[in-house]
Design a protein around this motif. Structure first.
Motif, mmCIF file in Angstrom:
data_model
loop_
_atom_site.group_PDB
_atom_site.id
_atom_site.type_symbol
_atom_site.label_atom_id
_atom_site.label_comp_id
_atom_site.label_asym_id
_atom_site.label_seq_id
_atom_site.Cartn_x
_atom_site.Cartn_y
_atom_site.Cartn_z
ATOM 1 N N HIS A 110 0.874 -1.255 0.003
ATOM 2 C CA HIS A 110 0.113 -0.038 0.046
ATOM 3 C C HIS A 110 0.752 1.352 -0.003
ATOM 4 C CE1 HIS A 110 -3.809 -2.030 0.278
ATOM 5 N NE2 HIS A 110 -3.627 -2.492 1.417
ATOM 6 N N GLY A 111 2.089 1.127 -0.377
ATOM 7 C CA GLY A 111 2.948 2.504 -0.595
ATOM 8 C C GLY A 111 3.704 2.981 0.725
ATOM 9 N N ALA A 112 3.317 1.892 1.818
ATOM 10 C CA ALA A 112 3.912 2.360 3.218
ATOM 11 C C ALA A 112 5.175 2.412 3.063
ATOM 12 C CB ALA A 112 3.255 1.622 4.041
ATOM 13 N N GLN A 113 5.938 3.113 4.017
ATOM 14 C CA GLN A 113 7.324 2.819 4.440
ATOM 15 C C GLN A 113 7.500 1.836 5.673
ATOM 16 O OE1 GLN A 113 10.348 4.458 2.884
ATOM 17 N NE2 GLN A 113 8.516 4.172 1.331
ATOM 18 N N ILE A 114 8.367 0.819 5.569
ATOM 19 C CA ILE A 114 8.337 -0.088 6.875
ATOM 20 C C ILE A 114 9.850 -0.277 7.196
ATOM 21 C CG2 ILE A 114 6.027 -1.335 5.991
ATOM 22 C CD1 ILE A 114 8.111 -3.427 5.053
ATOM 23 N N ALA A 115 9.918 -0.602 8.389
ATOM 24 C CA ALA A 115 11.054 -1.115 9.060
ATOM 25 C C ALA A 115 10.662 -2.106 10.065
ATOM 26 C CB ALA A 115 11.929 0.149 9.603
ATOM 27 N N PHE A 116 11.705 -3.064 10.044
ATOM 28 C CA PHE A 116 11.641 -4.078 11.189
ATOM 29 C C PHE A 116 12.463 -4.173 12.311
ATOM 30 C CE2 PHE A 116 9.152 -5.958 7.739
ATOM 31 C CZ PHE A 116 8.305 -6.714 8.277
ATOM 32 N N VAL A 117 12.034 -4.300 13.613
ATOM 33 C CA VAL A 117 13.069 -4.196 14.569
ATOM 34 C C VAL A 117 13.369 -5.934 14.793
ATOM 35 C CG1 VAL A 117 12.841 -4.043 17.107
ATOM 36 C CG2 VAL A 117 11.811 -2.393 15.648
ATOM 37 N N HIS A 118 14.618 -6.210 15.289
ATOM 38 C CA HIS A 118 15.018 -7.639 15.204
ATOM 39 C C HIS A 118 14.515 -8.270 16.615
ATOM 40 C CE1 HIS A 118 17.352 -11.010 15.580
ATOM 41 N NE2 HIS A 118 17.758 -10.993 14.509
ATOM 42 N N PRO A 119 13.809 -9.325 16.299
ATOM 43 C CA PRO A 119 13.207 -9.963 17.389
ATOM 44 C C PRO A 119 13.850 -10.208 18.611
ATOM 45 C CG PRO A 119 12.930 -11.422 15.416
ATOM 46 C CD PRO A 119 13.801 -10.247 15.132
ATOM 47 N N LYS A 120 15.363 -10.220 18.634
ATOM 48 C CA LYS A 120 15.967 -10.133 19.822
ATOM 49 C C LYS A 120 15.822 -9.010 20.575
ATOM 50 C CE LYS A 120 19.275 -13.787 17.963
ATOM 51 N NZ LYS A 120 20.471 -14.424 18.561
ATOM 52 N N SER A 121 15.647 -7.676 19.916
ATOM 53 C CA SER A 121 15.342 -6.643 20.972
ATOM 54 C C SER A 121 13.815 -6.681 21.292
ATOM 55 C CB SER A 121 15.460 -5.380 19.912
ATOM 56 O OG SER A 121 16.871 -5.611 19.897
ATOM 57 N N SER A 122 12.852 -7.378 20.858
ATOM 58 C CA SER A 122 11.522 -7.357 21.198
ATOM 59 C C SER A 122 11.058 -8.525 21.711
ATOM 60 C CB SER A 122 10.796 -6.798 20.051
ATOM 61 O OG SER A 122 10.953 -7.665 18.849
ATOM 62 N N ASN A 123 11.744 -9.362 22.439
ATOM 63 C CA ASN A 123 11.293 -10.500 23.257
ATOM 64 C C ASN A 123 10.762 -11.660 22.401
ATOM 65 O OD1 ASN A 123 11.583 -9.852 26.245
ATOM 66 N ND2 ASN A 123 10.377 -8.005 25.485
ATOM 67 N N GLY A 124 11.292 -11.765 21.170
ATOM 68 C CA GLY A 124 10.899 -12.709 20.307
ATOM 69 C C GLY A 124 9.970 -12.425 19.358
ATOM 70 N N VAL A 125 9.330 -11.350 19.150
ATOM 71 C CA VAL A 125 8.179 -10.787 18.324
ATOM 72 C C VAL A 125 8.956 -10.023 17.160
ATOM 73 C CG1 VAL A 125 6.095 -9.665 18.078
ATOM 74 C CG2 VAL A 125 6.570 -11.033 20.291
ATOM 75 N N LEU A 126 8.648 -10.414 16.129
ATOM 76 C CA LEU A 126 9.180 -9.621 14.974
ATOM 77 C C LEU A 126 8.237 -8.393 14.807
ATOM 78 C CD1 LEU A 126 10.972 -9.190 12.525
ATOM 79 C CD2 LEU A 126 9.569 -10.607 11.086
ATOM 80 N N THR A 127 8.779 -7.365 14.982
ATOM 81 C CA THR A 127 8.064 -5.849 15.078
ATOM 82 C C THR A 127 8.298 -5.293 13.890
ATOM 83 O OG1 THR A 127 8.220 -6.284 17.457
ATOM 84 C CG2 THR A 127 7.658 -4.187 16.528
#
Length: 134
Positions: A110-127
């Motif tokens: 949908h033309g969004a800009q995205i970025a992922f936080v590594h799951p090791k920084s978010s308690n195992g949840v890909l954010t």
């Protein structure tokens, strides 16, 4: 920084086999599909209220979603949060010590800009951080 949960990403083997459950049995509004070539994925969008589910089907055997399915099977892949300024959000997370998969935003559905936080920084949840393209 975060304004709401934008969507939940669910990895599936087949959109055609999975959409009827969400659309027909759960009664979510089907909003169509889109291929995101950069991510090697086809995405089906479903809505209920202000919430969205993205069903993610790999388009290549070596795509991130294909690898996820091979390792984990179908299921929740990521949680995406809406942000108003993705560049500032990435900078804040990095300055606070979070490990980013994406240090600069990239193109999402949908033309969004995205970025992922590594799951090791978010308690195992890909954010995922998501700045709307609209």
């Amino acid at each position: 920084m975060l304004t709401k949960i934008n969507h939940m990403g669910v990895a599936v083997n087949s959109l055609a086999e999975t959409i009827p459950f969400y659309r027909d049995q759960l009664g979510m509004a089907f909003k169509g599909t889109e291929e995101v070539q950069e991510q090697q994925v086809r995405v089906a969008f479903l809505e209920i209220g202000e919430s969205k589910i993205e069903l993610l089907e790999p388009t290549s055997a070596d795509s991130p979603i294909a690898k996820f399915l091979e390792k984990n099977g179908p299921g929740i892949h990521h949680v995406a949060y809406e942000v108003t300024d993705i560049v500032a959000a990435i900078a804040k997370l990095e300055s606070d010590g979070a490990r980013m998969i994406d240090k600069t935003p990239r193109k999402g559905a949908h033309g969004a800009q995205i970025a992922f936080v590594h799951p090791k920084s978010s308690n195992g949840v890909l954010t995922e951080l998501c700045q709307s393209g609209h």
